[in-house]
Design an enzyme around this catalytic site. Structure first.
Site, PDB file in Angstrom:
ATOM      1  N   ARG A  91       0.851  -1.189   0.000  1.00  0.00           N
ATOM      2  CA  ARG A  91       0.000   0.000   0.000  1.00  0.00           C
ATOM      3  C   ARG A  91       0.885   1.237   0.000  1.00  0.00           C
ATOM      4  O   ARG A  91       1.975   1.218   0.580  1.00  0.00           O
ATOM      5  CB  ARG A  91      -0.885   0.037   1.260  1.00  0.00           C
ATOM      6  N   ILE A  92       0.382   2.274  -0.613  1.00  0.00           N
ATOM      7  CA  ILE A  92       1.102   3.555  -0.592  1.00  0.00           C
ATOM      8  C   ILE A  92       0.650   4.323   0.648  1.00  0.00           C
ATOM      9  O   ILE A  92      -0.543   4.385   0.947  1.00  0.00           O
ATOM     10  CB  ILE A  92       0.830   4.341  -1.891  1.00  0.00           C
ATOM     11  N   HIS A 109      12.605  -2.684  -1.558  1.00  0.00           N
ATOM     12  CA  HIS A 109      12.068  -2.709  -2.921  1.00  0.00           C
ATOM     13  C   HIS A 109      12.951  -3.618  -3.778  1.00  0.00           C
ATOM     14  O   HIS A 109      14.182  -3.509  -3.717  1.00  0.00           O
ATOM     15  CB  HIS A 109      12.045  -1.288  -3.480  1.00  0.00           C
ATOM     16  N   THR A 172      16.972 -13.383  -1.970  1.00  0.00           N
ATOM     17  CA  THR A 172      18.070 -13.860  -1.117  1.00  0.00           C
ATOM     18  C   THR A 172      18.866 -12.675  -0.569  1.00  0.00           C
ATOM     19  O   THR A 172      19.251 -12.658   0.611  1.00  0.00           O
ATOM     20  CB  THR A 172      18.998 -14.785  -1.940  1.00  0.00           C
TER      21      THR A 172
HETATM   22  C1  GAR Z   1       9.673  -8.567  -1.707  1.00  0.00           C
HETATM   23  O1  GAR Z   1      10.362  -8.903  -2.900  1.00  0.00           O
HETATM   24  C2  GAR Z   1       9.674  -7.066  -1.504  1.00  0.00           C
HETATM   25  O2  GAR Z   1      10.849  -6.442  -1.927  1.00  0.00           O
HETATM   26  C3  GAR Z   1       8.519  -6.666  -2.376  1.00  0.00           C
HETATM   27  O3  GAR Z   1       7.543  -7.651  -2.166  1.00  0.00           O
HETATM   28  C4  GAR Z   1       8.175  -8.871  -1.807  1.00  0.00           C
HETATM   29  C5  GAR Z   1       7.598  -9.338  -0.506  1.00  0.00           C
HETATM   30  O4  GAR Z   1       8.046 -10.612  -0.183  1.00  0.00           O
HETATM   31  N1  GAR Z   1       8.041  -5.372  -2.018  1.00  0.00           N
HETATM   32  C6  GAR Z   1       7.541  -4.505  -2.888  1.00  0.00           C
HETATM   33  O5  GAR Z   1       7.440  -4.744  -4.087  1.00  0.00           O
HETATM   34  C7  GAR Z   1       7.092  -3.189  -2.285  1.00  0.00           C
HETATM   35  N2  GAR Z   1       6.607  -2.318  -3.300  1.00  0.00           N
HETATM   36  P1  GAR Z   1       7.831 -11.205   1.286  1.00  0.00           P
HETATM   37  O6  GAR Z   1       6.364 -11.010   1.642  1.00  0.00           O
HETATM   38  O7  GAR Z   1       8.169 -12.643   1.116  1.00  0.00           O
HETATM   39  O8  GAR Z   1       8.745 -10.480   2.226  1.00  0.00           O
END
Ligand code: GAR
Length: 221
Positions: A91-92, A109, A172
């Protein structure tokens, strides 16, 4: 030591990496609350297994964005959170959150910002044809993925990559740099100067990376 609140929407592997880093003594932080905007997020299971307090705040219950953020701020403050950690939180944020925690909100990100902000960024990186991608931990400001950068990690993009294989390689690295960024905050070593985040008493990296590798100038060539 820093008291953190972790905001999640999905699988929660970044949450897990923070839990693991704390449990193994590498990260000096306490997770006071995990907040999910999705009741079915697997991150909630991970939090419960670790014995953490979980709160679910949905857009159905708080359709106005500022009200949603107001509720999240209320939960964070009630739990004594000092640093807000967005871990796959889709969410923003509105100024309601930003004003409550100025330069106290981190995000991760899965790209090397400022390239590829927004969504589906592994696919975008592949389609663009970049030779490196990676991940970025940054403080959150009023823009989307625009705040001051704390740490980045770089991975090569391989010829046979799909968005999934690239995402996995990036993930990773996410699991390495996010706990590290929180630890630097916890030690009071991050100094924000305008757009730059300086690390007090940091070690200097050396060398460079190429992809594909440059062999022409290597010794013996
Ligand atoms: C991760 O790759 C994170 O960098 C990305 O969502 C994934 C969450 O994985 N976040 C975004 O894209 C934010 N805009 P996780 O739920 O396994 O931590």
């Amino acid at each position: 030591m820093v008291d953190i609140g972790v905001l999640v929407s999905g699988g929660g592997t970044n949450l897990q990496s923070i839990i693991d880093a704390i449990e193994s003594g590498r990260l000096d932080a306490r997770i006071k609350v995990v907040i999910s905007n999705r009741p079915g997020a697997y991150a909630i299971e991970r939090a419960r297994k670790a014995g953490l307090r979980v709160e679910v705040v949905t857009k159905e219950a708080h359709p106005v964005r500022e009200d949603f953020d107001g509720k999240v701020v209320e939960v964070l403050k009630a739990n004594g959170v000092e640093l807000v950690v967005l871990a796959g939180f889709m969410r923003i944020l509105t100024p309601v959150m930003l004003r409550a925690f100025p330069m106290r909100i981190m995000n991760i990100h899965p790209a090397l910002l400022p390239s590829f902000p927004g969504l589906d960024v592994q696919k975008a990186a592949l389609e663009y044809g970049v030779k490196f991608s990676g991940c970025t931990v940054h403080f959150v400001d009023e823009g989307v993925d625009t705040g001051p950068i704390i740490i980045q990690a770089v991975v090569p993009v391989l010829d046979d990559d799909t968005p999934d294989t690239l995402a996995k390689r990036i993930l990773t690295e996410e699991h390495r740099i996010y706990p590290q960024a929180i630890q630097l905050f916890s030690e009071g070593r991050l100094e924000v100067r305008g757009r730059r985040v300086l690390v007090k008493e940091g070690t200097r990296p050396e060398g460079s990376l190429e992809n594909p590798p440059v062999t022409l100038f290597d010794e013996g060539a």
